[in-house]
Design an enzyme around this catalytic site. Structure first.
Site, short mmCIF file in Angstrom:
data_model
loop_
_atom_site.label_atom_id
_atom_site.label_comp_id
_atom_site.label_asym_id
_atom_site.label_seq_id
_atom_site.Cartn_x
_atom_site.Cartn_y
_atom_site.Cartn_z
N HIS A 1 -9.16 -47.36 12.60
CA HIS A 1 -8.21 -48.27 11.98
C HIS A 1 -8.96 -49.49 11.43
O HIS A 1 -9.14 -50.47 12.15
CB HIS A 1 -7.17 -48.71 13.00
N HIS B 1 -4.41 -48.70 7.36
CA HIS B 1 -4.02 -48.83 8.77
C HIS B 1 -4.77 -47.88 9.68
O HIS B 1 -5.40 -48.31 10.65
CB HIS B 1 -2.51 -48.61 8.92
#
Length: 655
Positions: free
Chosen positions: A25, A256
């Site tokens: 991430h 993300h």
């Protein structure tokens, strides 16, 4: 060296490590790099050379998916075990840099995070521990802050409400939450799922709350400085851009949970003005970060001098508690207590046995911190000597957690991780379902957290099947590194408490009854529960049957043994207070207890799941195979056929 270059070092390491691992991430570390740089270079009190310094500030990355933010910070500030090679091995087998931060993998990782909201709730426990220890040992030894970075996901989780409500009620003013307010979740914009005003939400819970530009260093610094002087816990909502610096992906869910890709990383390097190769940090930037890491050395040295100047008895107690050591004399106090119980032979519920034990233990072990999720009188978790903890008085040793089972469990993890206190807390056993994610993390992190779970079977009676645990014990026994105790009487309850307190690297669950039980044990000189299972009542001739039971059903086994004797069948009664400890015994001991070749009948007012490991082929189980019902306990045991007569019938049908 300027702030921008130092923050960009974090961004570069995050995108490079995720790209090399092809997993991770990158967006959150890139977005929060400015906030983290301000915190670590200007405010956080820490010393990489003394990573376990007791009065350090605690930093918790609740948004644990952004683990590269923490790993980059630990490397850059000079933690010895967080090498560049570890960053290169991000998410690889055996590395310190797991996908989510794991307590014990590297110094500087204060807790295991990843399940969202857990870190925030752990931080509440840490902040509570700081205030409690401050009340006992004073500002000279205990005076630090707890900071946590939380994301939108952390604040969506229901656990977050329990945690922030408790923190606001107790006015834990040393707690500062830095909210990564980037408005992005995995599915896309948070507009898809949430429209909460987090500022108003936290203010409603008694917090100070403000919003700042998360990419403006001076605004961030001013907000943290103000929070440090607040009389309440503080939320700083930092408006950030996820994946900051990525020309084509910043501000989107694309950053993300996936690598940026080689082309986008090249474009990001250009946009940030970062011409350096992957995992290459210029010496001058490294030097600036190491200088920031060295800031705390003077503070830790000054603290050590204050500790040395502390009166000897107080210093000894402080060091002992922070080391998690139990004080001298507690075993002797317990031995005297068990001798009294043997003499008195009371018939009481094991929840009452637990309270009697706690009266002895809490007087002998001041580090014990009790509590209950609004069931103090039912769980019997408050001892005679414990004062109540409140926002106005942290000198007590008992916390009213309110109807916040999950928040209580997660806070207890934070208390244990902070060090200095041994937390235990109670609710009904059926509500371990509400606590389970935190119990699992207690076990994963090897923390001495003690869960006092009462009303452990259909024996609780009239509250009915919504409150009668059937599958919970089996589910708890399935968690690795968790000790599940189900004592049969007051002596076993005392023994299980002893074992839970001595278990420094595993949490414990004590499953305790509502209904009264007689004292079955006639000798308390040896802790037989330490074996996990033992022969409580031997066969009076060559053994034909082995009756295995835990908790309240041991009494049923004892009654059945007498009835079988009248039928000419020789049986032994084996009490099984802890499967996990029994599994650890040598095979010859297990054979001695189980007597292979005899008929095995297990008795437990719960699901049979798992008992097959102790029952040889042809054996049987007397217990629950459905949910319970609402009625007095005696009627329920008879209706569900969990009786001595049912045990005798189970034996006779197999002979």
């Amino acid at each position: 060296m300027n702030h921008r270059d130092m923050a960009n070092a974090i961004r570069a390491l995050a995108m490079d490590a995720v790209q090399k691992a092809n997993s991770g991430h990158p967006g959150m570390p890139m977005g929060m790099a400015d906030v983290a740089t301000v915190l670590f270079t200007r405010f956080l009190k820490f010393d990489p050379a003394q990573p376990d310094w007791p009065d350090r500030d605690r930093f918790v990355l609740s948004a644990g998916h952004g683990s590269m933010l923490l790993y980059a910070l630990l490397h850059l500030t000079g933690y010895e075990d967080m090498t560049m090679e570890e960053l290169r091995n991000f998410r690889q087998l055996g590395s310190r840099t797991a996908g989510h931060p794991e307590y014990g993998h590297a110094t500087g990782i204060e807790t295991t995070t990843g399940p969202l909201g857990q870190g925030l709730a752990n931080a509440v426990g840490m902040a509570l521990a700081e205030r409690l220890l401050n009340a006992r040992f004073g500002d000279a030894l205990v005076d630090h802050h707890t900071y946590t970075i939380a994301g939108d996901g952390c604040l969506m989780e229901g656990l977050s409400h329990e945690a922030i409500s408790l923190a606001g009620h107790l006015k834990l003013n040393k707690l500062i939450v830095l909210f990564d307010d980037n408005s992005i979740c995995i599915d896309g914009s948070t507009d898809l799922t949430v429209s909460d005003d987090q500022i108003k939400r936290f203010e409603a819970c008694g917090w100070a709350a403000t919003r700042v530009d998360g990419h403006d260093p001076e605004a961030i610094a001013a907000a943290i400085a103000a929070a440090q002087t607040s009389d309440r816990p503080s939320l700083i909502a930092c408006k950030t851009t996820i994946g900051y610096g990525s020309p084509n992906k910043q501000g989107t869910a694309a950053t993300h949970g996936a690598p940026l890709g080689d082309d986008e990383i090249a474009a990001t390097r250009a946009a940030l003005g970062w011409p350096h190769a992957p995992f290459e940090i210029p010496d001058d930037i490294v030097a600036s970060w190491r200088s920031a890491g060295a800031r705390g050395a003077a503070d830790s040295a000054a603290w050590q001098e204050r500790l040395n100047d502390t009166p000897a008895e107080l210093r000894r107690t402080f060091k002992q508690q922070m080391a998690g050591e139990l004080p001298a004399g507690w075993k002797e106090a317990m031995a005297a207590f068990k001798a009294e119980i043997i003499a008195e032979a009371p018939t009481v519920a094991t929840r009452v046995s637990s309270q009697k034990t706690l009266d002895v233990l809490t007087a002998a072990i001041p580090a014990m911190l009790g509590g209950s999720a609004d069931l103090t009188g039912s769980n019997n978790t408050k001892s005679k000597s414990q004062g109540i903890v409140s926002a106005a008085d942290f000198s007590g040793a008992y916390v009213h957690y309110g109807v916040r089972e999950h928040g209580m469990a997660a806070a207890m993890n934070g208390i244990a991780l902070h060090g200095g206190l041994i937390p235990y807390g109670g609710t009904f056993l059926v509500f371990t379902d509400y606590c389970r994610p935190s119990i699992r993390l207690s076990a994963l992190m090897k923390q001495r957290v003690i869960y006092v779970m009462t009303h452990d079977s259909i024996g609780l009676g009239e509250d009915g099947p919504t409150h009668q645990p059937v599958e919970q014990i089996a589910a708890l026994r399935a968690i690795p590194n968790l000790l599940v105790f189900r004592p049969a009487d007051t002596i076993e309850t005392a023994e299980c408490w002893e074992l839970a307190l001595q278990s420094e690297d595993a949490p414990s669950v004590l499953a305790l009854t509502r209904q009264g039980l007689p004292t079955l044990r006639k000798d308390g000189s040896e802790n037989h529960s330490a074996y996990g299972a033992y022969i409580m009542v031997p066969a009076d001739s060559e053994r034909q049957v082995t009756l295995l039971a835990s908790g309240s059903e041991v009494l049923i086994a004892v009654e059945a043994q007498k009835m079988l004797r009248d039928e000419g069948i020789s049986a032994a009664v084996v009490s099984v207070p802890c499967w996990e400890l029994f599994e650890q015994q040598q095979p010859h001991y297990r054979d001695e207890v189980l007597s292979p070749g005899t008929l095995h009948i297990a008795i437990e007012a719960a699901s049979p799941f798992g008992w097959e490991r102790w029952i040889e082929s042809g054996g049987g189980f007397v217990g629950m195979r459905s949910f319970g019902a609402s009625a007095p306990a005696k009627d329920l045991y008879k209706d569900f056929n969990i009786t001595a007569e049912a045990v005798v019938e189970a034996v006779k049908t197999r002979f």
